[in-house]
Design a protein around this motif. Structure first.
Motif, PDB file in Angstrom:
ATOM      1  N   THR A   1       0.818  -1.205   0.000  1.00  0.00           N
ATOM      2  CA  THR A   1       0.000   0.000   0.000  1.00  0.00           C
ATOM      3  C   THR A   1       0.858   1.263   0.000  1.00  0.00           C
ATOM      4  N   LEU A   2       2.178   1.109   0.074  1.00  0.00           N
ATOM      5  CA  LEU A   2       3.067   2.272   0.036  1.00  0.00           C
ATOM      6  C   LEU A   2       2.986   2.960  -1.320  1.00  0.00           C
ATOM      7  N   SER A   3       3.159   4.260  -1.297  1.00  0.00           N
ATOM      8  CA  SER A   3       3.169   4.998  -2.552  1.00  0.00           C
ATOM      9  C   SER A   3       4.484   5.755  -2.675  1.00  0.00           C
ATOM     10  N   SER A   4       4.857   6.065  -3.901  1.00  0.00           N
ATOM     11  CA  SER A   4       6.099   6.769  -4.156  1.00  0.00           C
ATOM     12  C   SER A   4       5.950   7.600  -5.420  1.00  0.00           C
ATOM     13  N   ASP A   5       6.645   8.734  -5.452  1.00  0.00           N
ATOM     14  CA  ASP A   5       6.634   9.574  -6.641  1.00  0.00           C
ATOM     15  C   ASP A   5       7.609   9.068  -7.697  1.00  0.00           C
ATOM     16  N   ARG A   6       8.602   8.293  -7.257  1.00  0.00           N
ATOM     17  CA  ARG A   6       9.607   7.760  -8.185  1.00  0.00           C
ATOM     18  C   ARG A   6       9.144   6.435  -8.771  1.00  0.00           C
ATOM     19  N   THR A   7       9.537   6.176 -10.000  1.00  0.00           N
ATOM     20  CA  THR A   7       9.170   4.930 -10.673  1.00  0.00           C
ATOM     21  C   THR A   7      10.415   4.290 -11.271  1.00  0.00           C
ATOM     22  N   VAL A   8      10.284   3.009 -11.596  1.00  0.00           N
ATOM     23  CA  VAL A   8      11.374   2.264 -12.220  1.00  0.00           C
ATOM     24  C   VAL A   8      10.759   1.277 -13.210  1.00  0.00           C
ATOM     25  N   GLU A   9      11.472   1.027 -14.288  1.00  0.00           N
ATOM     26  CA  GLU A   9      11.009   0.029 -15.254  1.00  0.00           C
ATOM     27  C   GLU A   9      11.530  -1.323 -14.806  1.00  0.00           C
ATOM     28  N   TRP A  10      10.616  -2.265 -14.619  1.00  0.00           N
ATOM     29  CA  TRP A  10      10.957  -3.591 -14.108  1.00  0.00           C
ATOM     30  C   TRP A  10      11.318  -4.515 -15.256  1.00  0.00           C
ATOM     31  N   GLU A  11      11.729  -5.727 -14.942  1.00  0.00           N
ATOM     32  CA  GLU A  11      12.180  -6.711 -15.925  1.00  0.00           C
ATOM     33  C   GLU A  11      11.102  -7.083 -16.937  1.00  0.00           C
ATOM     34  N   ASP A  12       9.839  -6.961 -16.560  1.00  0.00           N
ATOM     35  CA  ASP A  12       8.749  -7.322 -17.464  1.00  0.00           C
ATOM     36  C   ASP A  12       8.379  -6.181 -18.413  1.00  0.00           C
ATOM     37  N   GLY A  13       9.096  -5.039 -18.325  1.00  0.00           N
ATOM     38  CA  GLY A  13       8.849  -3.916 -19.205  1.00  0.00           C
ATOM     39  C   GLY A  13       7.839  -2.917 -18.684  1.00  0.00           C
TER      40      GLY A  13
END
Length: 81
Positions: free
Chosen positions: A28-40
């Motif tokens: 349920t945590l939220s974050s302003d930063r994102t990352v592209e994961w291995e699944d695209g």
């Protein structure tokens, strides 16, 4: 169940930047930063200070304390051998 009562439960990446370890789970945590994961796909990312990849208990790099000197000192001090 009441609507709009509970926080959103979604996939989140937890990352330990000190060792380059990351894992995808739901939270349920939220974050302003994102990352592209291995699944695209792009997921929110939460950086953590300690993970199973960096904690001494899990890595086996923990300190071993010298307890022999302490036990002997206790026996000398209190006279029970």
């Amino acid at each position: 169940m009441k609507k709009n009562l509970h926080p959103a439960y979604r996939p989140v990446v937890f990352r330990d930047p000190s060792v380059g370890f990351a894992f995808l789970t739901r939270s349920t945590l939220s974050s302003d930063r994102t990352v592209e994961w291995e699944d695209g796909r792009t997921y929110p990312v939460v950086d953590v200070d300690v993970s199973s990849a960096s904690h001494p208990f899990y890595t086996g790099r923990g300190r071993i304390l010298d307890t022999a000197g302490r036990v002997e000192r206790f026996k000398q001090r209190y006279g029970r051998a």
